[in-house]
Design an enzyme around this catalytic site. Structure first.
Site, PDB file in Angstrom:
ATOM      1  N   LYS A   4       0.947  -1.142  -0.213  1.00 38.22           N
ATOM      2  CA  LYS A   4       0.089   0.076  -0.051  1.00 38.22           C
ATOM      3  C   LYS A   4       0.844   1.189   0.060  1.00 38.22           C
ATOM      4  O   LYS A   4       2.038   1.206   0.580  1.00 38.22           O
ATOM      5  CB  LYS A   4      -0.900  -0.126   1.297  1.00 38.22           C
ATOM      6  CG  LYS A   4      -1.975  -1.191   1.375  1.00 38.22           C
ATOM      7  CD  LYS A   4      -3.298  -0.738   0.732  1.00 38.22           C
ATOM      8  CE  LYS A   4      -4.128  -1.767   0.650  1.00 38.22           C
ATOM      9  NZ  LYS A   4      -4.595  -2.081   2.402  1.00 38.22           N
ATOM     10  N   HIS A  63       1.137   8.627   6.623  1.00 42.41           N
ATOM     11  CA  HIS A  63       2.209   7.900   7.733  1.00 42.41           C
ATOM     12  C   HIS A  63       3.347   8.670   8.220  1.00 42.41           C
ATOM     13  O   HIS A  63       3.850   8.319   9.161  1.00 42.41           O
ATOM     14  CB  HIS A  63       2.515   6.679   6.619  1.00 42.41           C
ATOM     15  CG  HIS A  63       1.650   5.889   6.114  1.00 42.41           C
ATOM     16  ND1 HIS A  63       1.479   5.653   4.769  1.00 42.41           N
ATOM     17  CD2 HIS A  63       0.977   4.971   6.747  1.00 42.41           C
ATOM     18  CE1 HIS A  63       0.624   4.578   4.822  1.00 42.41           C
ATOM     19  NE2 HIS A  63       0.170   4.150   6.062  1.00 42.41           N
ATOM     20  N   HIS A  96       2.272   7.193   2.374  1.00 40.52           N
ATOM     21  CA  HIS A  96       1.718   8.075   1.866  1.00 40.52           C
ATOM     22  C   HIS A  96       1.805   9.277   3.285  1.00 40.52           C
ATOM     23  O   HIS A  96       2.338   9.022   4.258  1.00 40.52           O
ATOM     24  CB  HIS A  96       0.121   8.267   1.473  1.00 40.52           C
ATOM     25  CG  HIS A  96      -0.526   7.737   2.465  1.00 40.52           C
ATOM     26  ND1 HIS A  96      -0.994   8.496   3.385  1.00 40.52           N
ATOM     27  CD2 HIS A  96      -1.420   6.573   2.405  1.00 40.52           C
ATOM     28  CE1 HIS A  96      -1.869   7.819   4.408  1.00 40.52           C
ATOM     29  NE2 HIS A  96      -2.279   6.548   3.820  1.00 40.52           N
TER      30      HIS A  96
HETATM   31  N1  ARG Z   1      -0.694  -1.273   9.660  1.00 44.04           N
HETATM   32  C1  ARG Z   1      -1.731  -0.290  10.586  1.00 44.04           C
HETATM   33  C2  ARG Z   1      -2.223   0.820   9.711  1.00 44.04           C
HETATM   34  O1  ARG Z   1      -1.485   1.245   8.649  1.00 44.04           O
HETATM   35  C3  ARG Z   1      -1.074   0.082  11.861  1.00 44.04           C
HETATM   36  C4  ARG Z   1      -0.669  -0.973  12.827  1.00 44.04           C
HETATM   37  C5  ARG Z   1      -0.713  -0.304  13.988  1.00 44.04           C
HETATM   38  N2  ARG Z   1      -0.083  -1.128  14.966  1.00 44.04           N
HETATM   39  C6  ARG Z   1      -0.793  -2.043  15.763  1.00 44.04           C
HETATM   40  N3  ARG Z   1      -0.064  -2.953  16.449  1.00 44.04           N
HETATM   41  N4  ARG Z   1      -1.870  -2.411  15.424  1.00 44.04           N
HETATM   42  O2  ARG Z   1      -3.198   0.935  10.057  1.00 44.04           O
END
Ligand code: ARG
Length: 571
Positions: free
Chosen positions: A127, A133, A130
């Protein structure tokens, strides 16, 4: 450095019965208005035990401690003892301390080496990385540095979103419409394109969904072909992410993302079963959280596949066993508040007393002036493009300004990227904010370039001073009387406050506390610079002033480092 609060508390304790020096220290205040002293001690609480009116008590204390040489002046004002520290003692002490500690100035050891995890950035594989982030990435990086500076043993984890049913869809799409060369050339854009295509096609070919589910099941079982493709998508995406991390100067100790926990989930499901927490609902396994005012947590889908929340529970258990963390900090958007409340509650229901040590540090949304960005609407603004544009524009600005630098590319990078980081961290993290190009690169506003420019100005004064600058390192050459003017003293006070500010920012998980202080420091330095002639003929005066310039430069540089920013010597 003398801890003045502690010192004052000791002095007062000698004259007050019934209160320990520690209790007194917690009561000592720093008045907002400097006319009320550097420190103040309120006497309301003593009225009961001493059976006297607070102003009388304050008067007694003031009279008794006034002779101590640490004070320049002690006054009783109403119920307060207002104390002015001897400026001479103070400035000398601050300058000596900073020049001796250098890059260690600002650090403390309140963490005593306790293990802390900071999880941040955590983008999703395949993904776009962007502009949205940037928040977790930059705020998390600063929190990690703040905790290190506080003496904690920090592990930086990037919990990559590298697992889940979407990988079934992606592999399915790749097999049908994919091209290897395209993925290698532009991994994320290409993989995203396949993913979007899958969603278009599935509208008219619902059987694709079954195929994707089957592929994901094969991936969960570790089938070779699917695993290799997944691994390849992951590697290619990570290469792209790492390009951005490198620009930002960010590193991680671990990239153990969601996939890392795939084989650790059956155990969690078992634990939940044993505790009688699992319930069946329409073929799926859930934990009912209604008694706690939350929607149920879906642990396992009806087709047996695992879920995001289950992986988070498994991750926390693993981290506790592996790192025995004192605190496990998650820098994740406030949109996931409920998710975090849910799984931390489940950890508590499992009977783990360390549930409270899992800390969600949420933050608000960032949008661009043109309007919010969203992957769904295809209006993606890549973080890498934003950083590149910041560097480009900075190069133009410093060229125009005719800045003397030996390496314009390096300076443009330090200032451009620093500008973006600083703007990001200047905002109270929980607030939504609008990313504004005009504000980011304003050299006169309360911005990264302004602070860096101030640092470079201090560096330039020291360069121009020649030999005298080196003599300033030796405190015996410094006569504090020359650095006691109003602007010099204000500057020394702000330098003195840096270590405590770092602790405050860390404990609140709020880097904006530090950006605010660094702006104050820079403004104060500039006032001093304008008010005073620094490179005067009188050698002793010059050296003394240079010592303060050096201390200010070190404080600004160390502060910027904790935000993840460089401090150029010239710009
Ligand atoms: N990958 C997730 C996102 O982009 C964020 C992860 C956050 N960390 C976690 N331990 N849930 O939305």
């Amino acid at each position: 450095m003398v801890n003045f609060k502690e010192e004052i508390a000791k002095i007062i304790a000698e004259h007050v019965d019934g209160l320990s020096a520690e209790e007194i220290q917690s009561m000592v205040e720093i008045p907002q208005d400097t006319k009320m002293g550097d420190y103040a001690f309120p006497c309301f609480k003593l009225a009961k035990t001493l059976r006297k009116a607070p102003p009388l008590i304050a008067g007694d204390i003031a009279a008794k401690i006034a002779e101590n040489p640490i004070f320049e002046q002690v006054q009783q004002v109403n119920a307060y003892v207002n104390m002015f520290i001897s400026k001479e003692e103070f400035v000398k002490d601050v300058v000596e301390e900073v020049l001796q500690k250098q890059e260690d100035f600002g650090k403390s050891n309140i963490g005593e080496g306790k293990p802390v995890i900071v999880e941040f950035s955590s983008p999703n594989i395949a993904k776009p990385f962007h502009i949205g982030h940037i928040r977790s990435t930059v705020i998390g990086n600063s929190i990690n540095k703040l905790y290190k500076a506080m003496g904690y043993d920090v592990t930086r984890i990037n919990h990559l979103g590298d697992y889940g049913t979407q990988f079934g869809k992606m592999i399915c799409a790749y097999r049908r419409w994919g091209c290897k060369e395209d993925v290698i050339k532009e991994p994320i854009k290409t993989l995203l394109h396949y993913y979007t295509k899958f969603h278009e096609e599935v509208e008219t070919h619902p059987e694709l969904d079954d195929e994707a589910r089957e592929i994901f099941a094969r991936l969960e079982h570790g089938e070779k072909e699917e695993t290799e493709l997944w691994q390849w998508f992951r590697d290619e995406s990570l290469k792209e992410f790492n390009r951005v991390y490198k620009m930002l100067g960010i590193e991680f100790d671990s990239y153990a993302g969601e996939s890392f926990y795939s084989d650790k989930m059956p155990r969690i499901v078992e634990m939940l079963e044993e505790k009688g927490l699992l319930q069946e609902s329409k073929g799926a396994q859930i934990v009912d959280l209604e008694p706690y005012g939350m929607t149920p947590a879906l642990i396992k889908k009806s087709d047996g596949s695992s879920l995001y929340i289950t992986r988070d529970i498994a991750a926390a258990v693993y981290r506790k066993e592996h790192y025995n963390f004192y605190k496990n900090i998650y820098v994740v958007a406030s949109q996931q508040n409920l998710h975090f409340q849910q799984w931390i509650k489940i950890i508590e229901l499992l009977g783990f007393d360390w549930a409270k040590d899992n800390i969600h540090v949420p933050f608000g949304l960032v949008s661009l002036e043109e309007g919010t960005m969203s992957t769904r609407h295809g209006r993606v603004v890549f973080l890498e493009d934003v950083l590149n544009r910041a560097v480009e524009q900075t190069r133009e600005i410093i060229k125009e300004k005719g800045v003397n630098t030996d390496n314009i590319d390096e300076t443009a990078k330090q200032v451009g990227i620093g500008a973006v980081i600083f703007q990001e961290l200047s905002n109270n993290r929980i607030k939504d904010y609008v990313f504004s190009w005009d504000k980011v690169l304003d050299f006169n506003g309360e911005t990264g370039p302004y602070v860096q420019y101030t640092h470079a100005r201090a560096a330039s004064v020291l360069r121009n001073a020649g030999e005298a600058a080196a003599k300033a390192d030796d405190i015996s050459n410094v006569n504090p009387e020359y650095i006691m003017s109003e602007s010099a003293y204000e500057l020394a006070k702000l330098i003195y406050a840096l270590p405590q500010t770092i602790i405050d920012a860390g404990e609140k998980y709020e880097p904006s506390v530090l950006t605010r202080h660094i702006v104050d420091l820079a403004q104060s330095f500039n006032r001093f610079y304008h008010d005073e002639h620094i490179l005067v003929d009188n050698e002793e005066e010059k050296i003394s002033k240079l010592a303060l310039v050096k201390a200010a430069k070190i404080a600004i540089k160390n502060g910027l480092a904790l935000l993840g920013m460089e401090a150029p010597e010239r710009m």
